[in-house]
Design an enzyme around this catalytic site. Structure first.
Site: not given
Length: 403
Positions: A12, A107, A137, A182, A184, A239, A292
């Site tokens: 991303g 990662n 993240d 965001m 995960r 999320e 974001q």
């Protein structure tokens, strides 16, 4: 035959990812490197399909403009490599005599870099592989934080403060506002929303992260209590929040991507329906989605400068003979000194495919908010502003692909 470099952007995009690329290119020029600097178009896809762009001739002006451009200027993708594709990548790297390979990503990207490094060693190909961290993240191990996270955190906190000012314009407002970030498996972005407070903030602020089970009944009780007190409620939710059984809250609606990962998003709308049905309170759901991670206007200067420096340090360590490493940021733990970062190489094997979670001691499960330890951690990362070059009142951005 001259040795060449390859730069790949992966995963991303972020507001500052291009700074790492330009920091690397600038340092290569300073070192008077004679070879070419290639960029893979569209991330690993370009590497597999022999699709490159020559970055060696980017002018100083274009490089400067790219520093203030969000998104991945080279292009990016998400792709699960096959064994044959790894073999093909090594063939292509040999074909162009690429001896320095720089992979900018999270990662998962560090895992790809490790696979390429392993195959190069196996085939006896002398290849320097350097990972450059990137992740809004903030889930990369072996680094205090990841470039992109500070800017995304600043964007979210600023946006929520703006929304709170809007809500405060209406006395006795009892509405519920759910903001979905965001995240995960980790709650770093949702946690950053805890910065969005101000003096005489009468809103109830609730934060929910994947690292702690989401208790719907408890949440509804708190919403009803705030209504009785004539207070509005702001719920900041990652999320990927899960229940006490480890299941995604809206699991029945989840689809999966090409990598076999759940395609998240929509938990705010899901919760909106439940809150309105169970409480009758007017509720709105807001999902900033890619905004974001793509807002350069609210980027952190600290984040910009660190991303750029990581690029420079990557060439420094490559010249020193380091390989199979990710250049990380270590914060000096000395309360008597100001915030300071040291750049150090860490083995890719310690980073590849692994995740860093929000420490449990940094989350207050009873009050559903972040502890002071987290606030002290994140505040330095959002400091400083960026003044963007503009034309006709709008930012001037620079793109590389297709030029």
């Amino acid at each position: 035959m001259l040795e060449n470099c390859m730069i790949v952007q992966s995963g991303g995009p972020t507001a500052v990812i291009n700074n790492s690329m330009i920091g690397l290119i600038d340092q290569i020029h300073i070192a008077n490197f004679k070879g070419k600097i290639y960029g893979a178009i569209g991330g690993i896809h370009g590497l597999i399909h022999d699709s490159f762009i020559d970055l060696s001739e980017l002018s100083p002006n274009d490089r400067e403009r790219l520093r203030w451009t969000p998104g991945a200027a080279l292009g990016t993708c998400r792709h699960k490599l096959t064994d044959d594709e790894i073999e093909k990548i090594i063939y292509i790297l040999k074909k162009y005599n690429i001896r320095f390979f720089f992979y900018i990503g999270g990662n998962g990207s560090m895992k790809v870099a490790k696979l390429i490094d392993d195959r190069a060693k196996m085939t006896g190909f002398n290849l320097t592989v350097i990972g450059i961290p990137k992740s809004i993240d903030n889930d990369l191990l072996e680094t205090d934080h990841s470039p992109g996270y500070g800017s995304a955190s600043k964007f979210l906190a600023t946006s929520i403060l703006d929304m709170k000012m809007d809500v405060a314009s209406y006395p006795y407002n009892k509405r519920v506002t759910i903001i979905e970030t965001m995240g995960r498996h980790t709650g770093w972005l949702a946690a950053a929303c805890s910065l969005a407070t101000y003096e005489k903030d009468y809103s109830q602020n609730l934060i929910y992260i994947p690292e702690a089970p989401f208790d719907l009944d408890q949440c509804l009780v708190k919403i009803k209590k705030a209504q009785q007190e004539n207070r509005d409620t702001f719920i900041m939710v990652a999320e990927g929040i899960k229940d006490n059984l480890g299941q995604l809250i809206n699991d029945e609606n989840v689809e999966y991507d090409l990598l076999g990962r759940p395609k998240l998003g929509g938990v705010s709308s899901y919760l909106k329906g439940i809150v309105e049905s169970e409480t009758g309170i007017e509720t709105r759901a807001i999902a900033p989605s890619i905004w974001q991670r793509s807002s350069m206007l609210h980027s952190s200067r600290t984040d910009v400068e660190e991303a750029y420096e990581l690029g420079k340090q990557s060439w420094y360590y490559a010249e020193k003979g380091y390989s199979s490493v990710m250049v990380s940021m270590d914060k000096e733990e000395d309360s008597l000194k100001d915030y300071k970062i040291n750049y150090r190489p860490k083995p890719l094997e310690k980073v590849a495919g692994k995740e860093k979670f929000v420490p449990k001691s940094w989350y207050d499960e009873k009050n559903n908010n972040m502890a002071n330890e987290f606030i002290k951690y994140v505040e330095p990362l959002i400091q400083g502003e960026v003044v963007l070059p503009r034309e006709r009142g709008l930012p001037i951005y620079k793109q590389v692909i297709g030029q």
